[in-house]
Design an enzyme around this catalytic site. Structure first.
Site, PDB file in Angstrom:
ATOM      1  N   TYR A 143       0.798  -1.151   0.007  1.00 21.95           N
ATOM      2  CA  TYR A 143       0.103   0.008  -0.246  1.00 21.95           C
ATOM      3  C   TYR A 143       1.079   1.138   0.064  1.00 21.95           C
ATOM      4  O   TYR A 143       1.792   1.317   1.118  1.00 21.95           O
ATOM      5  CB  TYR A 143      -0.599   0.147   1.304  1.00 21.95           C
ATOM      6  CG  TYR A 143      -1.717   1.323   1.648  1.00 21.95           C
ATOM      7  CD1 TYR A 143      -1.421   2.179   2.640  1.00 21.95           C
ATOM      8  CD2 TYR A 143      -2.898   1.039   0.604  1.00 21.95           C
ATOM      9  CE1 TYR A 143      -2.522   3.284   2.331  1.00 21.95           C
ATOM     10  CE2 TYR A 143      -3.149   2.474   0.670  1.00 21.95           C
ATOM     11  CZ  TYR A 143      -3.357   3.609   1.935  1.00 21.95           C
ATOM     12  OH  TYR A 143      -4.132   4.852   1.982  1.00 21.95           O
ATOM     13  N   ASP A 238       9.177   2.676  -1.295  1.00 21.40           N
ATOM     14  CA  ASP A 238       8.510   3.281  -0.161  1.00 21.40           C
ATOM     15  C   ASP A 238       8.916   3.227   1.263  1.00 21.40           C
ATOM     16  O   ASP A 238       8.247   2.159   1.584  1.00 21.40           O
ATOM     17  CB  ASP A 238       7.116   3.139  -1.057  1.00 21.40           C
ATOM     18  CG  ASP A 238       6.081   3.421   0.608  1.00 21.40           C
ATOM     19  OD1 ASP A 238       4.575   3.062  -0.154  1.00 21.40           O
ATOM     20  OD2 ASP A 238       6.435   4.697   1.410  1.00 21.40           O
ATOM     21  N   LYS A 266       5.247   9.264   8.111  1.00 22.42           N
ATOM     22  CA  LYS A 266       5.895   8.605   9.598  1.00 22.42           C
ATOM     23  C   LYS A 266       6.485   9.672  10.668  1.00 22.42           C
ATOM     24  O   LYS A 266       6.356  10.489  11.005  1.00 22.42           O
ATOM     25  CB  LYS A 266       5.636   7.234   9.547  1.00 22.42           C
ATOM     26  CG  LYS A 266       4.012   7.160   8.939  1.00 22.42           C
ATOM     27  CD  LYS A 266       3.999   5.085   8.509  1.00 22.42           C
ATOM     28  CE  LYS A 266       3.265   4.764   7.688  1.00 22.42           C
ATOM     29  NZ  LYS A 266       2.030   4.941   7.725  1.00 22.42           N
TER      30      LYS A 266
END
Ligand code: KE4
Length: 428
Positions: A143, A238, A266
């Site tokens: 994702y 990613d 994050k």
């Protein structure tokens, strides 16, 4: 769930779709309404009904130092007195960029954005603009946020909610994205044999966290680097989850593989909204205003988020935290494995550093198909039992659990005891 949480959830659903601002929080995969959180300190999180939990979600990754770390709070408090946003360049952004370039091996230049989605969306636009090609390879179960080109059999919320891709993504855009099984280098080579000259980039979570944690086969990432280089496609790591999580320089430092572009998020915001994408200078200078490829953001490089992120990275770049996280995580996950075995419950645990997932299955989990074969009903019962015992896990079998610097040995021992009880209840 507690009374106050139930009342708030009922009210929230009047004003917010599903009552939440991000689907996975609604707990649909575990059939439970979510506790509404009042506050968190260190590794402990408290809901509006005064229940306290040991937190293994950590805001889905950012809270590697634990909640309300004194250095991060102090940095924000000091900064907020100077205003919250100017829409103009600040020294903080230079410090953040310098720190990322210093810590992440492949990054020579970096652009700040406000989420992981913006980071990956911008990186694939850059790859398409730089190569002049349209096609994109991603991997089932990975994702990368909710940009249209990436909501094609994604993992995380999409997988958990069972939506294959998403309504609203135009077919003629989705067809430019090829999604293939993770760890399957044969499938990658077939895709390049078929579409090679059209492929702008391969985007991959080098250590997937969104199908649960899956370990890359040793040659897989190396082969990705080789085949993309051979075909003139860009390799995008990613590292929104793995960045600064598994090593100061993320998975690319751990595995010694240098991608062309890296997406971050994050941890670099210390819990405030931040994302970033960076890589080779010759590629990054194609971004406006130096180059022609456009990307922008009102709050990109926001001073508060930069202050929180810099305070976080300053602690992480000292590097000594990772050994401690490794030791704690080893104690926790081997304790869970032993407790499951003693209760006669078959589990497989995939872990890299302080990110790990327990799957209810007897078979190795090396891709999304295997992850989906795990017993989700057992997971639901395990999740409920752990929550009742004060252990706060991600409400989905396709997520990672995270440890932080704030998790103590006592908390880890309590978690293992709780899991032991939960596993025995599953047997009953
Ligand atoms: P955000 O847009 O949510 O900041 O980042 C998107 C993203 C990009 N890349 C990776 C590897 C990610 O894991 C994410 C977001 N992760 C999910 C949970 N695994 C965020 C939780 C949520 O969607 O609420």
């Amino acid at each position: 769930m507690g009374k106050q949480s139930e009342l708030l959830f009922e009210k929230a659903q009047k004003y917010i779709p599903g009552g939440v601002n991000s689907p996975v929080r609604a707990g649909k995969s575990v059939g439970m309404n979510p506790p509404f959180i009042a506050e968190a300190t260190g590794a402990l999180i408290r809901d509006v009904d005064e229940n306290e939990y040991i937190d293994y979600v950590g805001s889905w990754g950012p809270m590697i130092l634990g909640h309300a770390h004194p250095m991060v709070v102090a940095a924000i408090e000091k900064r907020i007195a100077k205003g919250t946003s100017y829409g103009a360049p600040t020294e903080l952004e230079v410090t953040m960029a310098e720190t990322i370039v210093d810590m992440v091996p492949s990054v020579e230049m970096v652009r700040m954005v406000n989420s992981g989605t913006e980071a990956t969306m911008s990186a694939i636009r850059l790859a398409r603009g730089y190569t002049g090609r349209k096609k994109l390879i991603k991997f089932d179960g990975c994702y990368h946020g909710h940009a249209d080109s990436l909501l094609v059999s994604a993992g995380s919320g999409v997988a958990t909610l069972g939506i294959p891709g998403s309504p609203g993504v135009p077919d003629d855009l989705a067809r430019h994205t090829i999604s293939i099984p993770f760890n399957d280098i044969e499938a990658v080579n077939q895709a390049f044999d078929k579409y090679g000259p059209e492929i702008a980039s391969v985007i991959v979570e080098p250590i997937p966290g969104n199908m649960g944690v899956v370990i890359p086969d040793k040659p897989f990432l190396r082969e990705l680097r080789k085949v993309t280089r051979e075909h003139g496609a860009l390799l995008i790591f990613d590292e929104v989850i793995s960045g600064f999580r598994v090593a100061p320089g993320g998975a690319q430092e751990l595995y010694g593989i240098l991608p062309d572009l890296t997406c971050l998020g994050k941890i670099i915001g210390g819990g405030l909204p931040v994302g970033a994408y960076g890589g080779k200078k010759e590629i990054m200078i194609c971004m406006a205003p130096e180059g022609e490829i456009y990307q922008a953001g009102t709050l990109s490089g926001n001073p508060l988020a930069m202050a929180a992120g810099i305070a976080t990275l300053e602690i992480l770049k000292q590097g000594n935290l990772y050994m401690e996280l490794e030791q704690k995580s080893d104690v926790l996950f081997s304790g869970l494995e032993n407790a499951a075995r003693d209760a006669g419950i078959q589990v497989v645990i995939n872990r890299v550093g302080s990110m790990g997932t327990l799957f209810f299955t007897a078979k190795p989990v090396s891709d999304f198909a295997a992850a989906k074969e795990s017993d989700q009903d057992l997971f639901r019962k395990y999740y409920r039992s752990m929550l009742e015992q004060g252990i706060y896990l991600a409400p989905s079998p396709f997520e990672a659990s995270f440890l932080s610097a704030a998790h103590t040995n006592e908390m880890i021992e309590k978690t293992i005891r709780s899991a032991s009880k939960a596993f025995r209840r599953l047997r009953a």
